[in-house]
Design a protein around this motif. Structure first.
Motif, PDB file in Angstrom:
ATOM      1  N   GLY A  60       0.686  -1.108  -0.132  1.00 23.13           N
ATOM      2  CA  GLY A  60       0.155  -0.051  -0.089  1.00 23.13           C
ATOM      3  C   GLY A  60       0.945   1.580   0.242  1.00 23.13           C
ATOM      4  O   GLY A  60       0.556   2.174  -0.509  1.00 23.13           O
ATOM      5  N   THR A  63       2.424   1.444  -3.337  1.00 23.02           N
ATOM      6  CA  THR A  63       1.796   1.791  -3.975  1.00 23.02           C
ATOM      7  C   THR A  63       1.388   3.946  -4.265  1.00 23.02           C
ATOM      8  O   THR A  63       1.408   3.742  -5.394  1.00 23.02           O
ATOM      9  N   CYS A  64       1.342   3.645  -3.212  1.00 23.38           N
ATOM     10  CA  CYS A  64       0.584   5.148  -3.269  1.00 23.38           C
ATOM     11  C   CYS A  64       1.981   5.892  -3.119  1.00 23.38           C
ATOM     12  O   CYS A  64       1.492   7.336  -4.029  1.00 23.38           O
ATOM     13  N   MET A  67       2.530   6.862  -7.365  1.00 25.14           N
ATOM     14  CA  MET A  67       1.447   7.185  -7.742  1.00 25.14           C
ATOM     15  C   MET A  67       1.637   8.968  -7.361  1.00 25.14           C
ATOM     16  O   MET A  67       0.872   9.753  -8.483  1.00 25.14           O
ATOM     17  N   LEU A  81      -7.229   6.454  -4.861  1.00 28.34           N
ATOM     18  CA  LEU A  81      -6.544   5.079  -5.531  1.00 28.34           C
ATOM     19  C   LEU A  81      -6.108   4.319  -5.489  1.00 28.34           C
ATOM     20  O   LEU A  81      -6.099   2.705  -5.662  1.00 28.34           O
ATOM     21  N   THR A  82      -5.276   4.813  -4.212  1.00 29.16           N
ATOM     22  CA  THR A  82      -4.518   3.880  -3.469  1.00 29.16           C
ATOM     23  C   THR A  82      -4.687   2.457  -3.024  1.00 29.16           C
ATOM     24  O   THR A  82      -5.338   1.235  -2.734  1.00 29.16           O
ATOM     25  N   VAL A  84      -8.287   2.294  -3.013  1.00 24.25           N
ATOM     26  CA  VAL A  84      -9.391   0.967  -4.330  1.00 24.25           C
ATOM     27  C   VAL A  84      -8.436  -0.232  -4.848  1.00 24.25           C
ATOM     28  O   VAL A  84      -9.348  -0.798  -5.020  1.00 24.25           O
ATOM     29  N   PHE A  85      -6.932  -0.215  -5.109  1.00 30.59           N
ATOM     30  CA  PHE A  85      -6.675  -0.676  -5.396  1.00 30.59           C
ATOM     31  C   PHE A  85      -6.072  -1.980  -4.845  1.00 30.59           C
ATOM     32  O   PHE A  85      -6.133  -3.340  -5.021  1.00 30.59           O
ATOM     33  N   MET A  86      -5.790  -0.709  -3.495  1.00 31.12           N
ATOM     34  CA  MET A  86      -5.525  -2.438  -1.998  1.00 31.12           C
ATOM     35  C   MET A  86      -6.892  -2.878  -1.883  1.00 31.12           C
ATOM     36  O   MET A  86      -7.107  -4.473  -1.870  1.00 31.12           O
ATOM     37  N   VAL A  88      -9.416  -3.927  -4.808  1.00 22.29           N
ATOM     38  CA  VAL A  88      -8.959  -4.663  -5.830  1.00 22.29           C
ATOM     39  C   VAL A  88      -8.104  -6.055  -5.440  1.00 22.29           C
ATOM     40  O   VAL A  88      -8.799  -7.211  -5.579  1.00 22.29           O
ATOM     41  N   PHE A  89      -6.960  -6.007  -4.971  1.00 17.52           N
ATOM     42  CA  PHE A  89      -5.756  -6.716  -4.765  1.00 17.52           C
ATOM     43  C   PHE A  89      -6.123  -7.749  -3.610  1.00 17.52           C
ATOM     44  O   PHE A  89      -6.273  -9.182  -3.839  1.00 17.52           O
ATOM     45  N   VAL A 212      -7.341  -2.477   2.641  1.00 20.95           N
ATOM     46  CA  VAL A 212      -7.183  -1.120   2.343  1.00 20.95           C
ATOM     47  C   VAL A 212      -6.713  -0.875   4.325  1.00 20.95           C
ATOM     48  O   VAL A 212      -6.000   0.664   4.003  1.00 20.95           O
TER      49      VAL A 212
END
Length: 309
Positions: A60, A63-64, A67, A81-82, A84-86, A88-89, A212
Motif C-alpha cells: 500500500g 503504491t501510494c 501514484m 486510488l491506492t 481502491v487498488f488495495m 481489488v488486490f 485497505v
C-alpha cells in the motif's frame, strides 16, 4: 549551585523526553491497533493468521508513493486510488490463492500466507529496489507544536483516521448486514451457510477490508519514516498486540496496540537513560509476547477455547 541547576535542567529535559515518547507511543499505538484489527478481522472470519499482513502495509505504501511520484498525482487523488487498488488486490488474492484452500487444514493455509509474505517481499524489492524513498511533501506544515511537544502532522492525521476506522468497525460489526454475516461466519461456517450467508463472499470482504486498512497505516508510517522494506516488520511487531489483546477481540486489538506502543517507547527511554542494552525499542514487545503467552495465553479479551473429551 551551577551543578544543581545543570542537574535540574537535565531532569526537566528527561521528563519532557519521557512525555514526548509516551505521546508518540499512544499515537503509534493507534496504528498498531488498526493493523491488529485487520489480523482479528481475518482470524474471526476465516480462523487463519495472516503472516503477510506486514506486506499489505508495504504494498500500500509503495503504491501510494508511485501514484504521487511516478504518476505525479496529487495526494487527494493518489491516496483514494491506492485504497481502491488495495481493495481489488485483497479480493483477487483471496479468490485466486486462498479460496482454493477452503477445507484444507489450517496449518496449510497459514503456510500459504508465509509463502505470500516472502513472494511479496521479493516482488516489491525487484519493483522498487531496496532503498528508502521519501514521500513527497503532503502537508505544508511537517509538525505542529501542542503543549510544548512537536508532533508530526501525519501522525495527527493517523490518529483521526484510526479513531474513525475504529468507530466504523464497531458500527459495521454491530449493525450492518455484512458485519453480522462476518460474525455469524466466525461463530460457525456451516450454520452461516444454512442461513443463506455466502462464506466465500465473507472471506473476500474480510481480506479486502484488511488490505485497505493496512495500506492506510502503511501510507501514514511511510510519510513519516519513508518507504522501505522495513515497513513489513510492522506486521511482525503487531503479533504481540493481538496476543496481548486477544486474537479474536476487536477491543483487545485497540487496547493492545496502545499498550505495546507505549511499552516500546518507555523501553527506549529507560534503555537510553540507564540500561544501555541497545535496540530495546524493537525487542521489548517480543519480551512482552513471551510473558503474555506464559501468563495469559488467550490475551486480555480473548475467548478461551474449552474442549471436552
Amino acid at each position: 549551585v551551577k551543578a544543581l541547576c545543570t542537574e535540574t535542567g537535565e531532569q526537566l529535559m528527561n521528563y519532557e523526553l519521557l512525555l514526548q515518547l509516551i505521546i508518540n507511543g499512544l499515537i503509534v499505538g493507534t496504528l498498531y491497533g488498526v493493523v491488529a484489527m485487520c489480523f482479528v478481522l481475518i482470524y474471526k472470519s476465516t480462523r487463519v493468521v495472516n503472516f503477510a499482513q506486514g506486506e499489505f502495509l508495504l504494498i500500500g505504501a509503495w503504491t501510494c508513493w508511485a501514484m504521487l511520484v511516478k504518476f505525479e498525482l496529487p495526494f487527494y487523488v493518489g491516496f483514494p486510488l491506492t485504497l481502491v487498488f488495495m481493495m481489488v488486490f485483497g479480493v483477487v488474492l483471496q479468490v485466486l490463492v486462498l479460496r482454493p484452500m477452503i477445507g484444507e487444514p489450517i496449518i496449510s493455509v497459514i503456510m500459504v500466507t508465509i509463502g505470500l509474505s516472502m513472494f511479496f517481499q521479493g516482488l516489491v524489492s525487484w519493483s522498487f529496489g531496496g532503498y528508502t524513498e521519501a514521500f513527497p511533501t503532503v502537508f505544508e506544515t511537517a509538525s505542529v507544536k501542542i503543549g510544548g511537544l512537536h508532533i508530526e502532522t501525519a501522525y495527527i492525521m493517523s490518529v483521526v483516521v484510526s479513531v474513525v476506522i475504529m468507530i466504523a468497525f464497531y458500527f459495521f460489526f454491530k449493525y450492518s448486514r455484512r458485519g453480522l454475516a462476518m460474525r455469524a461466519t466466525a461463530f460457525d461456517q456451516q450454520i452461516a451457510q444454512s442461513l443463506g450467508i455466502s462464506v466465500k463472499h465473507v472471506f473476500a470482504a474480510s481480506w479486502a477490508i484488511s488490505a485497505v486498512v493496512s495500506a492506510l497505516a502503511g501510507v501514514v508510517i511511510g510519510m513519516v519514516n519513508g518507504v522501505s522494506s522495513a515497513l513489513s516488520f510492522i506486521g511482525i511487531k503487531v503479533f504481540p498486540v493481538v496476543i496481548l489483546g486477544g486474537l479474536d477481540s476487536i477491543v483487545g486489538a485497540i487496547v493492545g496496540g496502545l499498550m505495546i506502543g507505549v511499552l516500546e517507547n518507555l523501553a527506549e527511554f529507560f534503555d537510553s537513560q540507564w540500561l544501555h542494552f541497545g535496540n530495546m525499542y524493537n525487542i521489548a514487545p517480543f519480551y512482552a509476547l513471551v510473558i503474555i503467552l506464559m501468563i495469559k495465553p488467550y490475551g486480555l479479551f480473548g475467548t478461551k477455547d474449552i474442549e471436552r473429551i
